[in-house]
Design a protein around this motif. Structure first.
Motif, PDB file in Angstrom:
ATOM      1  N   ALA A   1       0.684  -1.098  -0.280  1.00  0.00           N
ATOM      2  CA  ALA A   1      -0.141   0.692   0.069  1.00  0.00           C
ATOM      3  C   ALA A   1       0.389   1.189  -0.340  1.00  0.00           C
ATOM      4  N   MET A   2       2.514   1.201  -1.161  1.00  0.00           N
ATOM      5  CA  MET A   2       2.839   2.454  -0.133  1.00  0.00           C
ATOM      6  C   MET A   2       2.125   3.127  -1.573  1.00  0.00           C
TER       7      MET A   2
ATOM      8  N   ASP B   1      -4.506 -10.722  -0.815  1.00  0.00           N
ATOM      9  CA  ASP B   1      -5.993 -11.034   0.557  1.00  0.00           C
ATOM     10  C   ASP B   1      -6.111  -9.965   1.791  1.00  0.00           C
ATOM     11  N   VAL B   2      -5.029  -9.656   2.006  1.00  0.00           N
ATOM     12  CA  VAL B   2      -4.479  -8.252   3.421  1.00  0.00           C
ATOM     13  C   VAL B   2      -4.910  -7.139   3.498  1.00  0.00           C
ATOM     14  N   VAL B   3      -5.079  -6.274   3.712  1.00  0.00           N
ATOM     15  CA  VAL B   3      -5.817  -5.356   4.165  1.00  0.00           C
ATOM     16  C   VAL B   3      -4.169  -4.219   4.757  1.00  0.00           C
ATOM     17  N   HIS B   4      -3.535  -3.789   3.713  1.00  0.00           N
ATOM     18  CA  HIS B   4      -2.010  -3.273   4.161  1.00  0.00           C
ATOM     19  C   HIS B   4      -2.689  -1.731   4.792  1.00  0.00           C
ATOM     20  N   ALA B   5      -3.678  -1.461   4.123  1.00  0.00           N
ATOM     21  CA  ALA B   5      -3.986  -0.112   4.706  1.00  0.00           C
ATOM     22  C   ALA B   5      -5.439   0.914   3.808  1.00  0.00           C
TER      23      ALA B   5
ATOM     24  N   LYS C   1      -4.626   8.974   6.254  1.00  0.00           N
ATOM     25  CA  LYS C   1      -4.228   6.749   5.730  1.00  0.00           C
ATOM     26  C   LYS C   1      -3.136   6.209   6.929  1.00  0.00           C
ATOM     27  N   VAL C   2      -3.798   5.111   7.234  1.00  0.00           N
ATOM     28  CA  VAL C   2      -3.013   4.153   8.641  1.00  0.00           C
ATOM     29  C   VAL C   2      -2.907   2.495   7.823  1.00  0.00           C
TER      30      VAL C   2
END
Length: 528
Positions: A323-324, A404-408, A420-421
């Motif tokens: 998510a960078m 499938d993982v929420v990075h931010a 932005k978290v």
């Protein structure tokens, strides 16, 4: 395209009744960085044709891809749905992209693309360029994953992506990731053969074991050596043709090597297309949308160590970095004279998934009357932003996935504040913000203490909120709750990139002249 890392796919959607509905021309560039073109503050590469779209239409400063790599980003773009809803995210295996033309996985036929909807509504649809969303399911030629299965009447382009092995300059994806791979493999091959000779009269078991090792090493070498033949091709509808990687007219024309030359060629191609629209009298009747599927690839290098990836300007990170910002924030322009004032700048966060509902809105197509039905769409209509009736994003939250993982999580609290978290960071090499060849989602570091940025004011992600402050706790709690609510609404679907779907299958391999799988382009003969 030249042997850089920039490719274009063009989705040409021509309306039957252009007087009432707009034509739609989508130009998606492969791996174009946020800072690679003039209208995004690049002063070393001239891109006048791309810049003209910004001058005559709208420039988005926070346009976000649904993933920082090709396959899931393109799947989301065409369907207005997060790739995890389609099984195109890579799942727990961390396989983020399709690697072979001869693998089973791909964009499911049950998905409704923009092409399907517009075809049903009377548009003529064509897809030209890179696909990277699968080819066949059970046998070569069933075309169950190709553009023709997803609403496009004509397709001419690459089923795969432009990897190093496509050129004739000694480049290889394998050697780029593991520089000593071939040296070690040849050592194993020669060593096992020598050991087999020595052991032949001493131990039949060890002899056959060494012969087996030699055989496996040989098969690996043959497979990797043939990867160019397996994947280096273009297709016209369901037929296979040679892949063309080198166009010499642009070589050495930029100050940035092959990649810069590719950007110059890209700008020339955009100019040719825009000129043709003007010649046909369609310029004022056509939505022209230019974007990139993800950010520039920072680690991309040639055999001589030369930079062959894009430039992401002030953004942190790049392609494949979860998510960078440098991986997901991409240059995006939209021109449509009846709707958008020239020189418009839109700072509100938007998603590439928003094009789908925006096109339907501009064309006056009722979503309920389309095959989309009641399925969840993550894209939003951007016409209020484009016309100036609104200055706030149509999204309250955007979720940035890596597989499938929420990075931010991005929270648009108001028109001037976007939080932005960041829950994960790439597993960078020590002392750097890069990986060896590519950052993998499966290797990302989960942060025990998430980082929070006001991304509207801190575009480079360098000034996180103080941990433990009241503002930090408030934003973190709200974004965690939004993430949990979002994930609760994501239904499980078959993963298209499992090992069984992912492996190369001879029965699915496209081939134009059995058993050699070689062919030539009449204009640029390149026998393989």
């Amino acid at each position: 395209m030249v042997e850089g890392r920039v490719l274009v796919f063009l989705v040409l959607l021509g309306c039957i009744n252009a007087a009432k509905r707009p034509n739609v021309l989508v130009l998606m560039v492969d791996d174009l960085g946020y800072g690679d073109v003039g209208c995004y503050d690049n002063v070393t590469i001239k891109t006048p044709n791309i810049d003209s779209l910004a001058r005559d239409g709208a420039r988005f400063t926070q346009a976000l891809a649904a993933a920082s790599t090709c396959t899931p980003s393109r799947a989301a773009f065409l369907t207005a749905r997060y790739p995890v809803r389609q099984g195109m995210s890579g799942g727990s295996l961390g396989r983020e992209v399709i690697l072979f033309t001869a693998q089973k996985g791909g964009l499911p036929q049950t998905e409704v693309t923009l092409g399907k909807v517009l075809l049903e509504q009377g548009y003529n649809t064509s897809y030209v360029g890179k696909w990277h969303l699968g080819v066949s399911c059970e046998r070569y030629g069933d075309n169950c994953h190709t553009p023709m299965a997803h609403g496009f009447q004509y397709w001419y382009g690459m089923p795969m992506t432009n990897v190093k092995d496509f050129g004739d300059d000694g480049e290889s994806v394998v050697s780029a990731q593991m520089p000593n791979f071939f040296r070690y493999l040849y050592a194993v091959l020669s060593g096992s053969c020598l050991a087999a000779l020595v052991l032949r009269s001493r131990s039949r078991f060890l002899f056959f074991l060494m012969m087996l090792v030699a055989l496996v090493a040989t098969l690996i070498l043959l497979f990797i050596s043939c990867s160019k033949i397996f994947n280096s091709m273009i297709m016209k509808n369901g037929e296979v043709h040679t892949f063309l990687a080198t166009v010499p007219e642009f070589r050495g024309k930029s100050r940035h090597g092959l990649y810069g030359d590719s950007v110059l060629e890209l700008d020339w191609a955009v100019g040719e297309i825009l000129s043709e629209l003007r010649r046909l009298g369609l310029a004022d009747d056509t939505i022209v949308y230019l974007t990139s599927d993800n950010g520039g690839h920072l680690e991309e290098r040639g055999v001589a160590g030369d930079v062959q990836g894009g430039y992401n300007g002030p953004l942190r990170g790049g392609k494949l970095m979860g998510a960078m910002e440098g991986g997901i924030r991409v240059p995006t322009l939209l021109r449509y004279p009846p709707l958008v004032r020239p020189g418009t700048t839109i700072d509100a966060p938007v998603s590439l998934m928003d094009l789908f509902p925006t096109v339907l809105s501009v064309a006056g197509i009722d979503m309920k009357s389309t095959p989309v039905g009641d399925r969840t769409l993550d894209g939003r209509d951007l016409t209020p932003l484009l016309t100036g009736r609104a200055d706030r994003s149509p999204h309250e939250f955007l979720f940035h996935y890596c597989t499938d993982v929420v990075h931010a999580v991005r929270w648009m609290e108001n028109a001037s504040t976007t939080w932005k978290v960041q829950f994960y960071l790439p597993n960078w090499l020590p002392g750097t913000e890069r990986c060896h060849f590519a950052c993998l989602c499966s290797e990302a570091r989960r942060l025990e203490t998430p980082l929070i940025y006001n991304i509207q004011q801190d575009i480079s992600e360098r000034r996180p909120l103080p941990v433990g402050s009241e503002q930090y706790r408030r934003v973190l709690e709200r974004c965690q709750r939004a993430r949990d609510e979002h994930l609760a609404g994501v239904e499980a679907v078959p993963d298209q990139l499992t090992w069984s779907q992912f492996i190369w299958r001879p029965s699915l391999q496209p081939c134009c002249t059995l058993p050699y799988c070689t062919c030539e382009d009449p204009k640029y003969p390149q026998p393989y």
